[in-house]
Enzyme design. Sequence first.
Site, short mmCIF file in Angstrom:
data_model
loop_
_atom_site.label_atom_id
_atom_site.label_comp_id
_atom_site.label_asym_id
_atom_site.label_seq_id
_atom_site.Cartn_x
_atom_site.Cartn_y
_atom_site.Cartn_z
N SER A 97 -38.74 -6.77 42.48
CA SER A 97 -39.45 -5.52 42.27
C SER A 97 -40.91 -5.75 41.87
CB SER A 97 -38.69 -4.74 41.18
OG SER A 97 -39.28 -3.53 40.93
N TRP A 98 -41.13 -6.48 40.79
CA TRP A 98 -42.49 -6.64 40.28
C TRP A 98 -43.28 -7.67 41.11
CZ3 TRP A 98 -46.29 -4.26 38.79
CH2 TRP A 98 -47.26 -4.70 37.89
N ARG A 121 -35.89 -15.75 48.26
CA ARG A 121 -34.75 -16.68 48.38
C ARG A 121 -33.95 -16.41 49.64
NH1 ARG A 121 -31.45 -16.78 42.87
NH2 ARG A 121 -31.49 -14.54 43.16
N ARG A 155 -35.68 -0.24 33.52
CA ARG A 155 -34.30 -0.76 33.55
C ARG A 155 -33.77 -0.94 32.14
NH1 ARG A 155 -36.37 -4.58 37.34
NH2 ARG A 155 -37.74 -5.00 35.59
N LYS A 172 -40.89 -5.25 23.58
CA LYS A 172 -40.79 -3.83 23.97
C LYS A 172 -39.51 -3.57 24.76
CE LYS A 172 -41.77 -4.12 28.53
NZ LYS A 172 -41.00 -3.61 29.65
N TYR A 189 -36.08 -3.82 48.08
CA TYR A 189 -36.64 -3.15 46.90
C TYR A 189 -37.44 -1.89 47.21
CZ TYR A 189 -35.09 -7.27 44.42
OH TYR A 189 -34.30 -8.26 43.89
N1 LIG Z 1 -40.05 -4.23 37.66
C1 LIG Z 1 -41.07 -3.93 36.89
O1 LIG Z 1 -41.53 -2.78 36.86
C2 LIG Z 1 -41.71 -5.00 36.04
C3 LIG Z 1 -43.00 -4.76 35.55
C4 LIG Z 1 -43.62 -5.71 34.75
C5 LIG Z 1 -42.96 -6.90 34.47
N2 LIG Z 1 -41.72 -7.12 34.96
C6 LIG Z 1 -41.09 -8.43 34.65
O2 LIG Z 1 -41.08 -9.22 35.84
C7 LIG Z 1 -39.98 -10.14 35.80
C8 LIG Z 1 -39.19 -9.99 37.11
O3 LIG Z 1 -38.65 -8.69 37.12
P1 LIG Z 1 -38.39 -7.87 38.44
O4 LIG Z 1 -38.52 -6.46 38.07
O5 LIG Z 1 -39.21 -8.35 39.57
O6 LIG Z 1 -36.86 -8.23 38.65
P2 LIG Z 1 -35.98 -8.01 39.97
O7 LIG Z 1 -34.58 -8.08 39.51
O8 LIG Z 1 -36.46 -6.84 40.72
O9 LIG Z 1 -36.33 -9.29 40.85
C9 LIG Z 1 -36.08 -10.62 40.40
C10 LIG Z 1 -36.46 -11.60 41.50
O10 LIG Z 1 -36.14 -12.90 41.01
C11 LIG Z 1 -35.29 -13.54 41.96
N3 LIG Z 1 -34.35 -14.34 41.22
C12 LIG Z 1 -33.27 -13.93 40.53
N4 LIG Z 1 -32.65 -14.98 39.98
C13 LIG Z 1 -33.36 -16.05 40.35
C14 LIG Z 1 -33.20 -17.45 40.11
N5 LIG Z 1 -32.18 -17.90 39.40
N6 LIG Z 1 -34.11 -18.27 40.64
C15 LIG Z 1 -35.12 -17.79 41.38
N7 LIG Z 1 -35.32 -16.50 41.64
C16 LIG Z 1 -34.45 -15.65 41.11
C17 LIG Z 1 -34.60 -12.44 42.73
O11 LIG Z 1 -34.21 -12.92 44.01
C18 LIG Z 1 -35.69 -11.39 42.81
O12 LIG Z 1 -36.56 -11.71 43.88
C19 LIG Z 1 -39.18 -9.77 34.55
O13 LIG Z 1 -39.51 -10.66 33.52
C20 LIG Z 1 -39.65 -8.36 34.20
O14 LIG Z 1 -39.56 -8.08 32.82
C21 LIG Z 1 -41.08 -6.22 35.75
O1 LIG Z 2 -37.97 -1.75 34.00
P1 LIG Z 2 -38.25 -2.52 32.75
O2 LIG Z 2 -37.56 -1.96 31.55
O3 LIG Z 2 -38.02 -4.00 32.95
O4 LIG Z 2 -39.81 -2.35 32.45
C1 LIG Z 2 -40.72 -2.63 33.47
C2 LIG Z 2 -42.09 -2.98 32.94
O5 LIG Z 2 -42.02 -4.06 32.05
C3 LIG Z 2 -42.81 -1.81 32.34
O6 LIG Z 2 -44.11 -2.22 31.99
#
Ligand SMILES: NC(=O)c1ccc[n+]([C@@H]2O[C@H](COP(=O)([O-])OP(=O)(O)OC[C@H]3O[C@@H](n4cnc5c(N)ncnc54)[C@H](O)[C@@H]3O)[C@@H](O)[C@H]2O)c1
Ligand SMILES: O=P(O)(O)OC[C@H](O)CO
Length: 336
Positions: free
Chosen positions: A15-16, A36, A259, A195, A53
């Site tokens: 997602s991010w 992956r 989430r 947070k 996503y």
């Molecule tokens: N989604 C948001 O809005 C957002 C915003 C800011 C920060 N973040 C942070 O970004 C980080 C990633 O979150 P996300 O939202 O992208 O999660 P997500 O679940 O949407 O995606 C995770 C990604 O990591 C990969 N992944 C999962 N397990 C793995 C492994 N063992 N080895 C390698 N790749 C792996 C998945 O295939 C996927 O591409 C988190 O720390 C989250 O807190 C997310």
């Molecule tokens: O969806 P969350 O709770 O992982 O939050 C996403 C981002 O960290 C917000 O800034």
Amino acid sequence: MTQNRVRAAVFSAGSWGTAVGKIMADAGTSVVMHARRSEIADAITTTRRNPGYFPDIELPHNLTATTDPAAALDGADFLVLSIPAQSLRASLAAWAPHIGTDTVIVSLMKGIEVGSGLRASQVITEVTGIGAERVAVLSGPNLAREIMNGQPAAATIACPDQDATHRVQQACHTSYFRPYTSTDVTGCELGGAVKNVIALAVGIASGMGMGHNAQAMLITRGLAETTRLAVAMGAHPATLAGLAGLGDLVATCSSPLSRNRTFGTHLGQGLSIEQATTATKQTTEGVKSAEAILALAHAHRVEMPITEVISDLLHEKVTLDQAAAALMQRPPKPER
Ligand SMILES: NC(=O)c1ccc[n+]([C@@H]2O[C@H](COP(=O)([O-])OP(=O)(O)OC[C@H]3O[C@@H](n4cnc5c(N)ncnc54)[C@H](O)[C@@H]3O)[C@@H](O)[C@H]2O)c1
Ligand SMILES: O=P(O)(O)OC[C@H](O)CO
């Protein structure tokens, strides 16, 4: 958009990662995403959409994807890391041999490693041997879906090396995304990780039917305990009042897109941890990090009552009602 000849490798296409890949590509940076699954990589490159996503959002033409880490990292100025914090160590160890000698690593992760208590930037320097001056963190109120929809947002980029910070800032500055700079890596990372735990608490309160007074109490006292820990670990208090602290706390605790908040709401409505995990699907960092943050609080002799109660709930040591009572029945004290 003008091409700036800068290249970024974004690991991974969740997602991010996808949202930051789009931001950087919109800023003129050439982006190669690492996925992956080959069906995700192929779809991104050929259809310019990430079907896993954001199937509804078209990605920029200067963004492609691959499953080959070496190809993604070939000639990359930046390695942007966006995977679950608890899988960082093992995944990065496999990718590390392909990282260039001048590549700056940008961590997007908001979690603390269970066991070591390390922040993501510390895991990165430990695993790769790369100095802290080449590791930046980007954190702020950044719900990926809003940003993919082109809505305005801002974040803080922190790194001890100001030249590196400015290069990252330039590589992701767009009409809808405004990055600020900082040298307070510790404050940014702790603000982002804690947070999530506070958002679990707010979600639980909401799921239990509590109103906005209770939710505001948790946000405010949550910020107080986050700041206490961060300052004890060397952060500047102003960072916790900024985008990576208060800003992210408010966005995450208020939005149904979060989430962590959603996971908490499920728990507050009576779902088990297993059921909430199934319902939430994507990475919910607060669930694992609560325990690691509490261990840091104990190590630094800092009181974090909300984190403590959430950790106890996640380990099924207390019920919802006992958790709420434990917070409300603490001895009265001055606000500060
Ligand atoms: N989604 C948001 O809005 C957002 C915003 C800011 C920060 N973040 C942070 O970004 C980080 C990633 O979150 P996300 O939202 O992208 O999660 P997500 O679940 O949407 O995606 C995770 C990604 O990591 C990969 N992944 C999962 N397990 C793995 C492994 N063992 N080895 C390698 N790749 C792996 C998945 O295939 C996927 O591409 C988190 O720390 C989250 O807190 C997310
Ligand atoms: O969806 P969350 O709770 O992982 O939050 C996403 C981002 O960290 C917000 O800034």
